[in-house]
Design an enzyme around this catalytic site. Structure first.
Site, PDB file in Angstrom:
ATOM      1  N   TRP A 273       6.756  -4.162   0.782  1.00 12.09           N
ATOM      2  CA  TRP A 273       5.411  -3.797   0.336  1.00 12.09           C
ATOM      3  C   TRP A 273       4.626  -3.154   1.464  1.00 12.09           C
ATOM      4  O   TRP A 273       4.866  -3.445   2.635  1.00 12.09           O
ATOM      5  CB  TRP A 273       4.657  -5.049  -0.118  1.00 12.09           C
ATOM      6  CG  TRP A 273       4.976  -5.446  -1.526  1.00 12.09           C
ATOM      7  CD1 TRP A 273       6.035  -6.195  -1.933  1.00 12.09           C
ATOM      8  CD2 TRP A 273       4.242  -5.119  -2.694  1.00 12.09           C
ATOM      9  NE1 TRP A 273       6.008  -6.365  -3.284  1.00 12.09           N
ATOM     10  CE2 TRP A 273       4.902  -5.707  -3.794  1.00 12.09           C
ATOM     11  CE3 TRP A 273       3.078  -4.383  -2.925  1.00 12.09           C
ATOM     12  CZ2 TRP A 273       4.447  -5.589  -5.089  1.00 12.09           C
ATOM     13  CZ3 TRP A 273       2.616  -4.277  -4.224  1.00 12.09           C
ATOM     14  CH2 TRP A 273       3.301  -4.872  -5.284  1.00 12.09           C
TER      15      TRP A 273
ATOM     16  N   THR B 176       6.847 -10.413   1.215  1.00 10.06           N
ATOM     17  CA  THR B 176       6.679 -11.434   2.243  1.00 10.06           C
ATOM     18  C   THR B 176       7.176 -12.793   1.776  1.00 10.06           C
ATOM     19  O   THR B 176       7.720 -13.565   2.570  1.00 10.06           O
ATOM     20  CB  THR B 176       5.201 -11.482   2.671  1.00 10.06           C
ATOM     21  OG1 THR B 176       4.860 -10.202   3.225  1.00 10.06           O
ATOM     22  CG2 THR B 176       4.947 -12.550   3.710  1.00 10.06           C
TER      23      THR B 176
ATOM     24  N   GLU C 200       9.741 -13.512   0.174  1.00 11.29           N
ATOM     25  CA  GLU C 200      11.196 -13.601   0.309  1.00 11.29           C
ATOM     26  C   GLU C 200      11.677 -13.694   1.760  1.00 11.29           C
ATOM     27  O   GLU C 200      12.872 -13.904   2.006  1.00 11.29           O
ATOM     28  CB  GLU C 200      11.854 -12.394  -0.379  1.00 11.29           C
ATOM     29  CG  GLU C 200      11.714 -12.395  -1.886  1.00 11.29           C
ATOM     30  CD  GLU C 200      10.346 -11.946  -2.397  1.00 11.29           C
ATOM     31  OE1 GLU C 200       9.992 -12.319  -3.528  1.00 11.29           O
ATOM     32  OE2 GLU C 200       9.616 -11.228  -1.656  1.00 11.29           O
TER      33      GLU C 200
ATOM     34  N   VAL D  77       3.438  -8.221   5.329  1.00 15.15           N
ATOM     35  CA  VAL D  77       1.994  -8.059   5.268  1.00 15.15           C
ATOM     36  C   VAL D  77       1.508  -8.540   3.903  1.00 15.15           C
ATOM     37  O   VAL D  77       2.126  -8.252   2.881  1.00 15.15           O
ATOM     38  CB  VAL D  77       1.552  -6.602   5.546  1.00 15.15           C
ATOM     39  CG1 VAL D  77       2.144  -5.630   4.547  1.00 15.15           C
ATOM     40  CG2 VAL D  77       0.033  -6.480   5.573  1.00 15.15           C
ATOM     41  N   VAL D  78       0.422  -9.307   3.937  1.00 16.32           N
ATOM     42  CA  VAL D  78      -0.229  -9.758   2.722  1.00 16.32           C
ATOM     43  C   VAL D  78      -1.711  -9.441   2.884  1.00 16.32           C
ATOM     44  O   VAL D  78      -2.330  -9.842   3.862  1.00 16.32           O
ATOM     45  CB  VAL D  78      -0.042 -11.284   2.491  1.00 16.32           C
ATOM     46  CG1 VAL D  78      -0.612 -11.683   1.137  1.00 16.32           C
ATOM     47  CG2 VAL D  78       1.419 -11.683   2.606  1.00 16.32           C
ATOM     48  N   VAL D  79      -2.243  -8.693   1.921  1.00 18.03           N
ATOM     49  CA  VAL D  79      -3.655  -8.327   1.954  1.00 18.03           C
ATOM     50  C   VAL D  79      -4.365  -9.099   0.850  1.00 18.03           C
ATOM     51  O   VAL D  79      -3.913  -9.115  -0.298  1.00 18.03           O
ATOM     52  CB  VAL D  79      -3.840  -6.807   1.771  1.00 18.03           C
ATOM     53  CG1 VAL D  79      -5.318  -6.444   1.769  1.00 18.03           C
ATOM     54  CG2 VAL D  79      -3.097  -6.040   2.881  1.00 18.03           C
TER      55      VAL D  79
ATOM     56  N   THR E 144      -7.437 -13.010  -6.187  1.00 17.06           N
ATOM     57  CA  THR E 144      -6.838 -14.221  -6.762  1.00 17.06           C
ATOM     58  C   THR E 144      -6.298 -15.106  -5.648  1.00 17.06           C
ATOM     59  O   THR E 144      -6.159 -14.671  -4.507  1.00 17.06           O
ATOM     60  CB  THR E 144      -5.665 -13.856  -7.709  1.00 17.06           C
ATOM     61  OG1 THR E 144      -4.582 -13.342  -6.923  1.00 17.06           O
ATOM     62  CG2 THR E 144      -6.091 -12.823  -8.750  1.00 17.06           C
TER      63      THR E 144
ATOM     64  N   HIS F  23      -3.388 -15.787  -5.063  1.00 11.57           N
ATOM     65  CA  HIS F  23      -2.044 -15.328  -4.705  1.00 11.57           C
ATOM     66  C   HIS F  23      -1.881 -15.191  -3.185  1.00 11.57           C
ATOM     67  O   HIS F  23      -0.870 -15.586  -2.625  1.00 11.57           O
ATOM     68  CB  HIS F  23      -1.763 -13.983  -5.399  1.00 11.57           C
ATOM     69  CG  HIS F  23      -0.442 -13.381  -5.083  1.00 11.57           C
ATOM     70  ND1 HIS F  23       0.730 -13.837  -5.641  1.00 11.57           N
ATOM     71  CD2 HIS F  23      -0.094 -12.365  -4.259  1.00 11.57           C
ATOM     72  CE1 HIS F  23       1.743 -13.118  -5.181  1.00 11.57           C
ATOM     73  NE2 HIS F  23       1.260 -12.225  -4.337  1.00 11.57           N
TER      74      HIS F  23
ATOM     75  N   ARG G 258      -3.494  -3.564  12.963  1.00 11.63           N
ATOM     76  CA  ARG G 258      -2.584  -4.489  13.648  1.00 11.63           C
ATOM     77  C   ARG G 258      -1.127  -4.020  13.595  1.00 11.63           C
ATOM     78  O   ARG G 258      -0.247  -4.659  14.162  1.00 11.63           O
ATOM     79  CB  ARG G 258      -2.689  -5.865  13.004  1.00 11.63           C
ATOM     80  CG  ARG G 258      -4.093  -6.434  13.081  1.00 11.63           C
ATOM     81  CD  ARG G 258      -4.235  -7.710  12.312  1.00 11.63           C
ATOM     82  NE  ARG G 258      -3.652  -8.793  13.072  1.00 11.63           N
ATOM     83  CZ  ARG G 258      -3.263  -9.948  12.551  1.00 11.63           C
ATOM     84  NH1 ARG G 258      -3.386 -10.172  11.259  1.00 11.63           N
ATOM     85  NH2 ARG G 258      -2.739 -10.882  13.306  1.00 11.63           N
TER      86      ARG G 258
END
Length: 159
Positions: A26, A58, A60, A81-83, A87, A89, A128
């Site tokens: 992603w 991420t 996985e 990366v998680v934005v 929610t 999530h 980053r």
């Protein structure tokens, strides 16, 4: 995102280490930056080859990092990366990745580089990712930390 207090460490020869990198898919541009930072660190630390494995996201990362650690890699670098969205999530994925990668490190006694960006905005992620104009290079930092930790673990095992 201060970067304040980051250690300054000169690269050391880690050419004898077996290294694997597991990277989420992603957010392509951010992930490309993280992977490029990892490649720069591997070169600076004289690692001639690293196995690179891609996963969907991420969430996985831990299961594949665990499988790689079980095959005898000295260091596993996890990049993702998680934005934050609207929610919960974000919280679930961030917690699962963090807890899962910690388990990999402890269960396998292997160095795990934590290169997972957990950001409120896309702009923070870009800042980053080690891209041109970024303030930080978390791919490089996670790889450097994993390599130095793997070197320390080898020394501890030798006594």
């Amino acid at each position: 995102m201060s970067g304040h207090g980051a250690p300054t460490t000169d690269p050391v020869d880690c050419g004898d280490l077996r290294v694997a990198v597991v990277a989420a898919s992603w957010h392509t541009e951010v992930m490309d930056g993280l992977l490029a930072g990892t490649q720069r660190a591997l070169a600076d630390f004289s690692v001639p080859h690293a196995e690179i494995v891609r996963v969907p996201g991420t969430f996985e990362l831990p299961v594949v990092a665990s499988a790689l650690a079980a095959t005898g890699y000295d260091a596993v670098v996890a990049l993702g990366v998680v934005v934050r969205g609207g929610t919960p999530h974000f919280d679930f994925v961030c917690n699962a990745a963090t807890d899962g990668l910690t388990r990999v490190a402890l269960d396998h006694t292997v160095a795990v580089g934590f290169g997972v960006l957990t950001c409120d905005t896309d702009e923070q992620a870009f800042d980053r990712a080690g891209l041109d104009g970024s303030k930080e290079d978390k791919g490089y930092e996670a790889t450097s930390a994993a390599l130095l930790t793997a070197r320390t673990l080898k020394a501890v095992r030798r006594g």
